[in-house]
Design a protein around this motif. Structure first.
Motif, PDB file in Angstrom:
ATOM      1  N   PRO A  97       7.511 -15.692   5.150  1.00 40.25           N
ATOM      2  CA  PRO A  97       8.645 -14.699   5.286  1.00 40.25           C
ATOM      3  C   PRO A  97       8.369 -14.563   7.158  1.00 40.25           C
ATOM      4  CG  PRO A  97       7.094 -13.853   3.425  1.00 40.25           C
ATOM      5  CD  PRO A  97       7.173 -15.354   4.072  1.00 40.25           C
ATOM      6  N   VAL A  98       7.538 -14.674   7.020  1.00 39.83           N
ATOM      7  CA  VAL A  98       7.613 -14.564   8.938  1.00 39.83           C
ATOM      8  C   VAL A  98       7.887 -16.268   9.950  1.00 39.83           C
ATOM      9  CG1 VAL A  98       6.079 -14.545  11.064  1.00 39.83           C
ATOM     10  CG2 VAL A  98       5.864 -12.751   8.733  1.00 39.83           C
ATOM     11  N   VAL A  99       7.837 -17.214   9.089  1.00 39.83           N
ATOM     12  CA  VAL A  99       8.416 -18.712   9.439  1.00 39.83           C
ATOM     13  C   VAL A  99      10.418 -17.694   9.234  1.00 39.83           C
ATOM     14  CG1 VAL A  99       9.506 -20.770   9.186  1.00 39.83           C
ATOM     15  CG2 VAL A  99       6.274 -19.288   9.274  1.00 39.83           C
ATOM     16  N   VAL A 100      10.246 -17.753   7.926  1.00 39.85           N
ATOM     17  CA  VAL A 100      11.935 -17.802   7.777  1.00 39.85           C
ATOM     18  C   VAL A 100      12.713 -16.221   8.247  1.00 39.85           C
ATOM     19  CG1 VAL A 100      14.108 -17.606   5.796  1.00 39.85           C
ATOM     20  CG2 VAL A 100      11.891 -18.622   6.006  1.00 39.85           C
ATOM     21  N   ASN A 101      11.921 -15.514   8.813  1.00 39.33           N
ATOM     22  CA  ASN A 101      12.622 -14.583   9.878  1.00 39.33           C
ATOM     23  C   ASN A 101      12.865 -15.215  11.147  1.00 39.33           C
ATOM     24  OD1 ASN A 101      11.963 -12.482   8.558  1.00 39.33           O
ATOM     25  ND2 ASN A 101      10.000 -12.158  10.312  1.00 39.33           N
ATOM     26  N   GLY A 102      12.836 -16.087  11.848  1.00 40.55           N
ATOM     27  CA  GLY A 102      13.380 -17.193  12.819  1.00 40.55           C
ATOM     28  C   GLY A 102      14.600 -17.964  12.464  1.00 40.55           C
ATOM     29  N   ALA A 103      15.397 -17.740  10.617  1.00 40.52           N
ATOM     30  CA  ALA A 103      16.750 -18.429  10.233  1.00 40.52           C
ATOM     31  C   ALA A 103      17.298 -16.684  10.730  1.00 40.52           C
ATOM     32  CB  ALA A 103      16.354 -18.427   9.157  1.00 40.52           C
ATOM     33  N   SER A 104      16.801 -15.742  10.026  1.00 42.31           N
ATOM     34  CA  SER A 104      17.640 -14.443   9.792  1.00 42.31           C
ATOM     35  C   SER A 104      17.510 -13.621  10.956  1.00 42.31           C
ATOM     36  CB  SER A 104      16.472 -13.659   8.769  1.00 42.31           C
ATOM     37  OG  SER A 104      15.666 -14.621   7.342  1.00 42.31           O
ATOM     38  N   ASP A 105      16.569 -13.784  12.098  1.00 42.66           N
ATOM     39  CA  ASP A 105      16.863 -12.711  12.826  1.00 42.66           C
ATOM     40  C   ASP A 105      18.045 -13.588  14.410  1.00 42.66           C
ATOM     41  OD1 ASP A 105      14.657 -11.302  12.234  1.00 42.66           O
ATOM     42  OD2 ASP A 105      13.040 -12.629  14.270  1.00 42.66           O
ATOM     43  N   LEU A 106      18.518 -14.803  13.822  1.00 48.10           N
ATOM     44  CA  LEU A 106      19.201 -15.734  14.406  1.00 48.10           C
ATOM     45  C   LEU A 106      20.643 -14.932  13.984  1.00 48.10           C
ATOM     46  CD1 LEU A 106      20.419 -17.722  16.797  1.00 48.10           C
ATOM     47  CD2 LEU A 106      20.271 -19.374  14.127  1.00 48.10           C
ATOM     48  N   HIS A 158      21.964  -9.899   5.149  1.00 48.30           N
ATOM     49  CA  HIS A 158      21.619 -11.460   4.081  1.00 48.30           C
ATOM     50  C   HIS A 158      20.652 -10.870   2.731  1.00 48.30           C
ATOM     51  CE1 HIS A 158      19.157 -13.002   7.539  1.00 48.30           C
ATOM     52  NE2 HIS A 158      18.853 -13.151   6.373  1.00 48.30           N
ATOM     53  N   ALA A 159      20.409 -12.004   1.726  1.00 47.47           N
ATOM     54  CA  ALA A 159      20.092 -12.113   0.789  1.00 47.47           C
ATOM     55  C   ALA A 159      18.690 -12.934   1.605  1.00 47.47           C
ATOM     56  CB  ALA A 159      20.731 -11.789  -0.978  1.00 47.47           C
ATOM     57  N   ARG A 160      17.977 -12.819   1.205  1.00 47.67           N
ATOM     58  CA  ARG A 160      17.506 -14.267   1.697  1.00 47.67           C
ATOM     59  C   ARG A 160      15.738 -14.115   0.191  1.00 47.67           C
ATOM     60  NH1 ARG A 160      13.462 -13.816   7.095  1.00 47.67           N
ATOM     61  NH2 ARG A 160      11.912 -13.517   5.388  1.00 47.67           N
ATOM     62  N   SER A 161      15.553 -15.792   0.680  1.00 41.42           N
ATOM     63  CA  SER A 161      14.113 -16.329  -0.536  1.00 41.42           C
ATOM     64  C   SER A 161      13.491 -17.363   0.869  1.00 41.42           C
ATOM     65  CB  SER A 161      14.715 -17.080  -1.423  1.00 41.42           C
ATOM     66  OG  SER A 161      15.298 -16.730  -2.351  1.00 41.42           O
ATOM     67  N   ALA A 162      11.980 -16.585   0.826  1.00 38.54           N
ATOM     68  CA  ALA A 162      11.267 -17.494   1.556  1.00 38.54           C
ATOM     69  C   ALA A 162      10.198 -18.430   1.250  1.00 38.54           C
ATOM     70  CB  ALA A 162      10.633 -17.278   2.993  1.00 38.54           C
ATOM     71  N   VAL A 163      10.419 -19.695   0.767  1.00 42.65           N
ATOM     72  CA  VAL A 163       9.554 -20.342  -0.848  1.00 42.65           C
ATOM     73  C   VAL A 163       8.489 -21.347  -0.383  1.00 42.65           C
ATOM     74  CG1 VAL A 163       9.849 -22.032  -2.272  1.00 42.65           C
ATOM     75  CG2 VAL A 163      11.665 -19.760  -1.970  1.00 42.65           C
ATOM     76  N   GLY A 164       7.136 -21.871   0.007  1.00 41.77           N
ATOM     77  CA  GLY A 164       6.110 -22.552   0.429  1.00 41.77           C
ATOM     78  C   GLY A 164       5.888 -23.136  -0.366  1.00 41.77           C
ATOM     79  N   VAL A 165       6.868 -24.111   0.015  1.00 46.44           N
ATOM     80  CA  VAL A 165       6.542 -25.801  -0.516  1.00 46.44           C
ATOM     81  C   VAL A 165       5.696 -26.659  -0.181  1.00 46.44           C
ATOM     82  CG1 VAL A 165       8.682 -25.981  -1.427  1.00 46.44           C
ATOM     83  CG2 VAL A 165       8.255 -26.807   0.553  1.00 46.44           C
ATOM     84  N   ALA A 166       5.111 -27.992  -1.164  1.00 42.85           N
ATOM     85  CA  ALA A 166       3.687 -28.564  -0.490  1.00 42.85           C
ATOM     86  C   ALA A 166       4.630 -29.500   0.384  1.00 42.85           C
ATOM     87  CB  ALA A 166       3.460 -29.914  -1.827  1.00 42.85           C
ATOM     88  N   GLU A 167       5.633 -30.043   0.651  1.00 40.87           N
ATOM     89  CA  GLU A 167       6.072 -31.693   1.217  1.00 40.87           C
ATOM     90  C   GLU A 167       7.851 -30.864   1.775  1.00 40.87           C
ATOM     91  OE1 GLU A 167       4.836 -33.675   2.892  1.00 40.87           O
ATOM     92  OE2 GLU A 167       2.607 -32.999   1.731  1.00 40.87           O
ATOM     93  N   LEU A 168       7.999 -31.473   2.145  1.00 43.05           N
ATOM     94  CA  LEU A 168       9.656 -31.539   3.000  1.00 43.05           C
ATOM     95  C   LEU A 168      10.378 -33.152   3.343  1.00 43.05           C
ATOM     96  CD1 LEU A 168      10.034 -27.687   3.853  1.00 43.05           C
ATOM     97  CD2 LEU A 168      11.266 -28.736   2.034  1.00 43.05           C
ATOM     98  N   PRO A 169      11.167 -33.511   3.180  1.00 41.30           N
ATOM     99  CA  PRO A 169      12.063 -34.342   3.671  1.00 41.30           C
ATOM    100  C   PRO A 169      11.907 -35.404   5.496  1.00 41.30           C
ATOM    101  CG  PRO A 169      13.683 -32.850   2.818  1.00 41.30           C
ATOM    102  CD  PRO A 169      12.331 -32.197   2.675  1.00 41.30           C
ATOM    103  N   LEU A 170      11.425 -35.562   5.461  1.00 42.54           N
ATOM    104  CA  LEU A 170      10.935 -36.620   6.739  1.00 42.54           C
ATOM    105  C   LEU A 170       9.218 -35.941   7.162  1.00 42.54           C
ATOM    106  CD1 LEU A 170      14.551 -36.844   8.146  1.00 42.54           C
ATOM    107  CD2 LEU A 170      13.682 -38.329   6.233  1.00 42.54           C
ATOM    108  N   GLY A 222      14.845 -20.265   3.115  1.00 47.34           N
ATOM    109  CA  GLY A 222      14.270 -21.164   3.731  1.00 47.34           C
ATOM    110  C   GLY A 222      12.739 -21.924   2.452  1.00 47.34           C
ATOM    111  N   PHE A 223      12.590 -22.798   3.507  1.00 49.80           N
ATOM    112  CA  PHE A 223      11.270 -23.405   2.238  1.00 49.80           C
ATOM    113  C   PHE A 223      11.067 -23.906   3.623  1.00 49.80           C
ATOM    114  CE2 PHE A 223      15.588 -24.359   0.280  1.00 49.80           C
ATOM    115  CZ  PHE A 223      14.805 -24.272  -1.354  1.00 49.80           C
ATOM    116  N   VAL A 224       9.517 -23.963   3.594  1.00 45.37           N
ATOM    117  CA  VAL A 224       8.249 -23.258   4.300  1.00 45.37           C
ATOM    118  C   VAL A 224       7.166 -24.637   4.042  1.00 45.37           C
ATOM    119  CG1 VAL A 224       6.312 -22.360   5.601  1.00 45.37           C
ATOM    120  CG2 VAL A 224       8.654 -21.877   5.218  1.00 45.37           C
ATOM    121  N   ALA A 225       7.125 -25.497   4.559  1.00 45.13           N
ATOM    122  CA  ALA A 225       5.994 -26.038   3.640  1.00 45.13           C
ATOM    123  C   ALA A 225       4.650 -26.435   4.102  1.00 45.13           C
ATOM    124  CB  ALA A 225       6.161 -28.213   4.552  1.00 45.13           C
ATOM    125  N   SER A 226       4.291 -25.722   3.185  1.00 45.40           N
ATOM    126  CA  SER A 226       3.273 -24.506   3.615  1.00 45.40           C
ATOM    127  C   SER A 226       1.073 -25.199   3.925  1.00 45.40           C
ATOM    128  CB  SER A 226       2.499 -23.564   2.883  1.00 45.40           C
ATOM    129  OG  SER A 226       4.525 -22.885   3.043  1.00 45.40           O
TER     130      SER A 226
END
Length: 153
Positions: free
Chosen positions: A107-116, A127-139, A95-99
Motif C-alpha cells: 500500500p505504501v508503494v501504490v500511494n505513489g500513484a494515489s497521491d499523484l 478512488h477505490a484501490r487494490s495494492a497487490v504483491g506479486v512474484a514477478e512483473l513484465p520485464l 497496483g502490482f508490486v514485485a515483492s
C-alpha cells in the motif's frame, strides 16, 4: 475551476509519450463513460526506470516514485485516447508490486500513484484501490499500475 491540463501545468507535470505496448494489447480502451488502461510500467523516455523486487533491490520510497511514473504513463494513455480534460473522476487504481519475500508494504508503494491523482484531480482523484504483491512483473519491473477513470461525453 481550471482544466486538468491547466492543473498539470501549474504542478509542472508533463505527461509522457504513450508507452508502446510490450505484447498484444492496446494502452487504453473506452467503454461508455469510462476509460480503462492496460497495466503501465514505469517507462521513462522509452526505458524501464528500474528493475528488481521491492524490499530487496528497490526501496519502498523508490518504488513509490516508480508507481507515480507508471501512473503518469496511464494518464498519458487516457490523454491519447480521449483527451485528459475529459476526465471527471478517478474511479480505481490497481497496483502490482514485485515483492521480495516478506515485503508487506505494497500500500505504501501504490500511494505513489494515489497521491499523484489527488495532486492533479483533488477530490475527484479519490478512488477505490487494490495494492497487490506479486512474484514477478513484465520485464522485471518493480511496479505496474492500472487506472480506471470516468470521462465526460
Amino acid at each position: 475551476m481550471s482544466s486538468v491540463s491547466q492543473r498539470l501545468s501549474e504542478l509542472g507535470i508533463e505527461l509522457p509519450a504513450v508507452a508502446a505496448p510490450v505484447a498484444a494489447y492496446v494502452p487504453a480502451i473506452r467503454t461508455g463513460n469510462q476509460v480503462w488502461t492496460s497495466g503501465q510500467l514505469p517507462f521513462v523516455d522509452g526505458q524501464l526506470a528500474a528493475t528488481g523486487k521491492v524490499g530487496a533491490d528497490v526501496t519502498s520510497e523508490e518504488a513509490a516514485r516508480l508507481a507515480r511514473s507508471a501512473a503518469l504513463n496511464a494518464l498519458a494513455a487516457v490523454d491519447a485516447l480521449v483527451g485528459i480534460d475529459k476526465v471527471t473522476r478517478v474511479l480505481r487504481i490497481v497496483g502490482f508490486v514485485a515483492s521480495a519475500e516478506g515485503f508487506t508494504a505494497q500500500p505504501v508503494v501504490v500511494n505513489g500513484a494515489s497521491d499523484l491523482m489527488g495532486e492533479i484531480f483533488g477530490e475527484a482523484g479519490e478512488h477505490a484501490r487494490s495494492a497487490v504483491g506479486v512474484a514477478e512483473l513484465p520485464l522485471g519491473s518493480p511496479v505496474e499500475i492500472e487506472l480506471i477513470v470516468e470521462v465526460a461525453d
